[in-house]
Design an enzyme around this catalytic site. Structure first.
Site, PDB file in Angstrom:
ATOM      1  N   ASP A  58      16.112 -17.224  26.590  1.00  0.00           N
ATOM      2  CA  ASP A  58      16.188 -18.197  25.510  1.00  0.00           C
ATOM      3  C   ASP A  58      14.817 -18.874  25.479  1.00  0.00           C
ATOM      4  OD1 ASP A  58      16.406 -20.499  24.039  1.00  0.00           O
ATOM      5  OD2 ASP A  58      18.499 -20.859  24.615  1.00  0.00           O
ATOM      6  N   LEU A  59      14.108 -18.701  24.395  1.00  0.00           N
ATOM      7  CA  LEU A  59      12.686 -19.081  24.382  1.00  0.00           C
ATOM      8  C   LEU A  59      12.451 -20.584  24.442  1.00  0.00           C
ATOM      9  CD1 LEU A  59      11.371 -16.393  21.897  1.00  0.00           C
ATOM     10  CD2 LEU A  59      11.261 -16.411  24.391  1.00  0.00           C
ATOM     11  N   LYS A 111       0.348 -11.041  13.393  1.00  0.00           N
ATOM     12  CA  LYS A 111       0.308 -11.719  12.110  1.00  0.00           C
ATOM     13  C   LYS A 111       1.721 -11.834  11.525  1.00  0.00           C
ATOM     14  CE  LYS A 111      -0.330  -9.652   8.083  1.00  0.00           C
ATOM     15  NZ  LYS A 111       0.836  -8.932   7.553  1.00  0.00           N
ATOM     16  N   ASP A 132      -4.871  -7.645  14.128  1.00  0.00           N
ATOM     17  CA  ASP A 132      -4.825  -7.225  12.725  1.00  0.00           C
ATOM     18  C   ASP A 132      -4.844  -5.710  12.819  1.00  0.00           C
ATOM     19  OD1 ASP A 132      -5.682  -6.209  10.190  1.00  0.00           O
ATOM     20  OD2 ASP A 132      -6.166  -8.263   9.640  1.00  0.00           O
ATOM     21  N   HIS A 133      -3.694  -5.084  12.602  1.00  0.00           N
ATOM     22  CA  HIS A 133      -3.620  -3.660  12.968  1.00  0.00           C
ATOM     23  C   HIS A 133      -4.576  -2.793  12.138  1.00  0.00           C
ATOM     24  CE1 HIS A 133      -0.728  -3.279   9.624  1.00  0.00           C
ATOM     25  NE2 HIS A 133      -0.964  -1.987   9.654  1.00  0.00           N
ATOM     26  N   LYS A 151      -7.317   0.941  12.944  1.00  0.00           N
ATOM     27  CA  LYS A 151      -7.283   2.242  12.258  1.00  0.00           C
ATOM     28  C   LYS A 151      -8.593   2.978  12.529  1.00  0.00           C
ATOM     29  CE  LYS A 151      -4.094   0.855   8.618  1.00  0.00           C
ATOM     30  NZ  LYS A 151      -2.854   1.592   8.776  1.00  0.00           N
ATOM     31  N   GLU A 206       0.202   0.390  -1.752  1.00  0.00           N
ATOM     32  CA  GLU A 206       1.404   0.950  -1.116  1.00  0.00           C
ATOM     33  C   GLU A 206       2.361   1.383  -2.209  1.00  0.00           C
ATOM     34  OE1 GLU A 206       2.608  -1.137   2.764  1.00  0.00           O
ATOM     35  OE2 GLU A 206       2.074  -2.753   1.416  1.00  0.00           O
ATOM     36  N   ASP A 234       0.082 -11.744   2.837  1.00  0.00           N
ATOM     37  CA  ASP A 234       0.507 -10.579   3.622  1.00  0.00           C
ATOM     38  C   ASP A 234      -0.631  -9.578   3.855  1.00  0.00           C
ATOM     39  OD1 ASP A 234       2.577  -9.118   4.927  1.00  0.00           O
ATOM     40  OD2 ASP A 234       2.743  -7.787   3.192  1.00  0.00           O
ATOM     41  N   HIS A 262      -5.868  -8.308   6.333  1.00  0.00           N
ATOM     42  CA  HIS A 262      -6.383  -6.936   6.336  1.00  0.00           C
ATOM     43  C   HIS A 262      -7.578  -6.755   5.390  1.00  0.00           C
ATOM     44  CE1 HIS A 262      -2.784  -6.318   8.540  1.00  0.00           C
ATOM     45  NE2 HIS A 262      -1.973  -6.109   7.524  1.00  0.00           N
TER      46      HIS A 262
HETATM   47  C1  BG6 Z   1       1.663  -5.324   7.193  1.00  0.00           C
HETATM   48  C2  BG6 Z   1       2.348  -5.992   6.020  1.00  0.00           C
HETATM   49  O1  BG6 Z   1       0.759  -6.201   7.802  1.00  0.00           O
HETATM   50  O2  BG6 Z   1       0.962  -4.176   6.741  1.00  0.00           O
HETATM   51  C3  BG6 Z   1       3.262  -5.020   5.312  1.00  0.00           C
HETATM   52  O3  BG6 Z   1       3.094  -7.106   6.475  1.00  0.00           O
HETATM   53  C4  BG6 Z   1       2.521  -3.761   4.940  1.00  0.00           C
HETATM   54  O4  BG6 Z   1       3.818  -5.613   4.137  1.00  0.00           O
HETATM   55  C5  BG6 Z   1       1.788  -3.196   6.142  1.00  0.00           C
HETATM   56  O5  BG6 Z   1       3.463  -2.821   4.445  1.00  0.00           O
HETATM   57  C6  BG6 Z   1       0.893  -2.039   5.736  1.00  0.00           C
HETATM   58  O6  BG6 Z   1       0.386  -1.427   6.880  1.00  0.00           O
HETATM   59  P1  BG6 Z   1      -0.014   0.116   6.846  1.00  0.00           P
HETATM   60  O7  BG6 Z   1      -0.656   0.350   8.172  1.00  0.00           O
HETATM   61  O8  BG6 Z   1       1.261   0.872   6.650  1.00  0.00           O
HETATM   62  O9  BG6 Z   1      -0.938   0.266   5.695  1.00  0.00           O
END
Ligand code: BG6
Length: 481
Positions: A86-87, A142, A171-172, A176, A210, A229, A234
């Protein structure tokens, strides 16, 4: 090297969809240090065995490049543990500490894969429990806040417990492979740098398109919108990588200092320029790949009168000597014609055309997804009879073919970087706050402008106003060129 990795939000979507599959890939590739433990914590009560079985089941639904065999998964599962937490309860953090101190691994990574409103609570509790020694790193997912104030508040609490060197803001997009290649392209080669400036470049376009809609995340998305978002993080991170000055070294802070300078040089928005230079849109029913899809207002958990934007296109400038006057166009949206993330660098035309026909300026396309590569568009003579007519050709570099065995996914790469303590691909708090500072006037202007987002058909490239934004400067989006 030994490590313990703890996922707060251990049963959440992010953990099972992205993080665990990425760790599994690292494990499969033999990249995960062997002496590791992975602990998932969440509210439910379950045993290690139950969690492993649950995750095994979830793995059927994720697209890891190759599904794990039973044997592979059970070897991976030996590293997996589960604890209920429980955080808000200090005694639960004390128990976590005991678990970690059973063996005191060289590195401990605490990954907050929870809703961001829990970050301050968790960090405070970690601090009180003494879970902030220098060998401990904290990873923050994020969205880091909802606006400048909330981001500053999160950062204030994080900084009161951890040093900046211990804080890994993900920030994924920075993980890439093409984004890393952007650094390699610019700073590992001499070819482009002399041209990488206003004298040779006409405009730069960053598109993160997307084709998916908001799916089951309607409630989260409706509070967030495309600007928060995708653009605040990004798209702006990509812009900094494109526009930054060469860093003095490949050191995390040398790079992040240069990225911060770009964010500080972005032309600030005011009410008038938001109305002129930012287009917001919201999708209506349409078709994707020939299949009908509903409009945003008919998505689950979305209010029928929502004004949330699912599309943003904007024009900005980087106000410094290198880039003065060069438009940077950023664009993102859901339910667009294709899943297509790319950066297009449009060069200026040749100063004088000695050939017949229309001269077409060079262009460099950095493809982030679905493919991962580079295209350099040139003009060449076909060798046909009309020898003064040039034809467009392009050099095509496909990184998956160039390095077939070495490609590593974004989360896999970033998780391995956290374990190894490499901060280069993570966002520093001042960068993140500066990005919020820049988007805030847009949010404010929208809250006053009652005209709301412009409708666009699912399966299109967004509202026509987005094309007009670029056409006004005499340019066109890549797909319209
Ligand atoms: C996320 C967003 O950070 O990135 C999503 O919250 C989005 O809404 C996603 O779909 C896109 O990531 P990728 O790597 O699939 O382009």
């Amino acid at each position: 090297m030994s490590f313990d990795l703890v996922f707060f939000g251990g049963t959440g979507d992010l953990t099972w969809r992205k993080l665990m599959p990425a760790l599994f890939q690292a494990f499969r590739h033999g990249k995960l240090p062997a002496d590791g433990r992975i602990l998932a914590v969440a509210r439910d009560t379950q045993s290690d065995e139950q969690y492993r079985a649950w995750l095994r089941e979830r793995f059927q639904d994720v697209d890891t490049p190759k599904r794990p065999t039973e044997e592979e998964f059970s070897r991976f599962a030996e590293m997996l543990f589960y604890r209920r937490m429980d955080l808000s309860q200090p005694q639960d953090y004390a128990r976590l500490k005991e678990w970690l101190e059973e063996r005191r691994a060289d590195t401990v990574v605490l990954y907050l894969a929870t809703s961001p409103y829990l970050f301050p609570v968790i960090c405070e509790q970690l601090g009180r429990a003494g879970l902030n020694d220098p060998h401990i790193r904290v990873v923050l997912e994020k969205p880091l806040g909802h606006d400048l104030r909330s981001a500053q508040e999160i950062n204030r609490v994080v900084r009161s417990v951890f040093t900046e060197q211990q804080a890994f803001r993900i920030d994924h997009y920075l993980g890439k492979p093409s984004v890393q290649n952007l650094m390699a392209l610019r700073f590992g080669n001499v070819l482009f740098e002399p041209l990488w400036r206003r004298e040779s470049i006409a405009n730069i376009q960053i598109t993160l398109a997307e084709s998916i809609g908001v799916g089951t995340r309607g409630d989260f998305y409706d509070r967030t919108g495309a600007l928060r978002d995708m653009i605040q993080n990004h798209a702006l991170q990509l812009l900094t990588m494109i526009a930054m000055e060469p860093p003095a070294s490949n050191d995390a802070d040398a790079i992040r200092d240069e990225k911060l300078k770009v964010l500080r040089s972005l032309k600030p928005f005011a009410m008038e320029s938001v109305l002129r230079d930012v287009v917001r849109g919201q999708y209506r029913a349409g078709a994707i790949d020939g299949k009908p899809v509903p409009g945003y207002l008919d998505e689950q958990k979305v209010p029928a009168d929502s004004q949330t934007e699912t599309f943003v296109a904007l024009r900005t400038e980087v106000q410094n000597w290198r880039w003065a006057g060069v438009p940077f166009y950023l664009r993102t949206g859901k339910r667009l014609a294709a899943r297509d993330a790319q950066i297009v660098v449009n060069f200026r035309p040749t100063p004088h055309n000695i050939f017949g026909g229309v001269s077409q300026p060079n262009k460099l396309v950095i493809k982030l997804q679905p493919e991962d590569g580079l295209e350099l568009h040139l003009l060449a003579a076909k060798g046909a009879l009309q020898h003064d007519l040039l034809s467009p050709v392009f050099l095509d570099l496909d990184f998956d073919k160039a390095f077939p065995t070495e490609r590593v996914g974004a989360y896999e790469r970033l998780l391995l970087d956290v374990i190894a303590g490499r901060l280069n691909l993570f966002v520093r708090s001042d960068e993140q706050e500066q990005a919020w500072r820049w988007v805030e006037p847009i949010l404010q202007a929208w809250s006053l402008d009652t005209s709301g987002p412009r409708p666009y058909k699912a399966g299109s490239w967004g509202p026509p106003a987005a094309s007009a934004l670029v056409a006004r400067d005499g340019f066109a989006w890549a797909e319209e060129q």
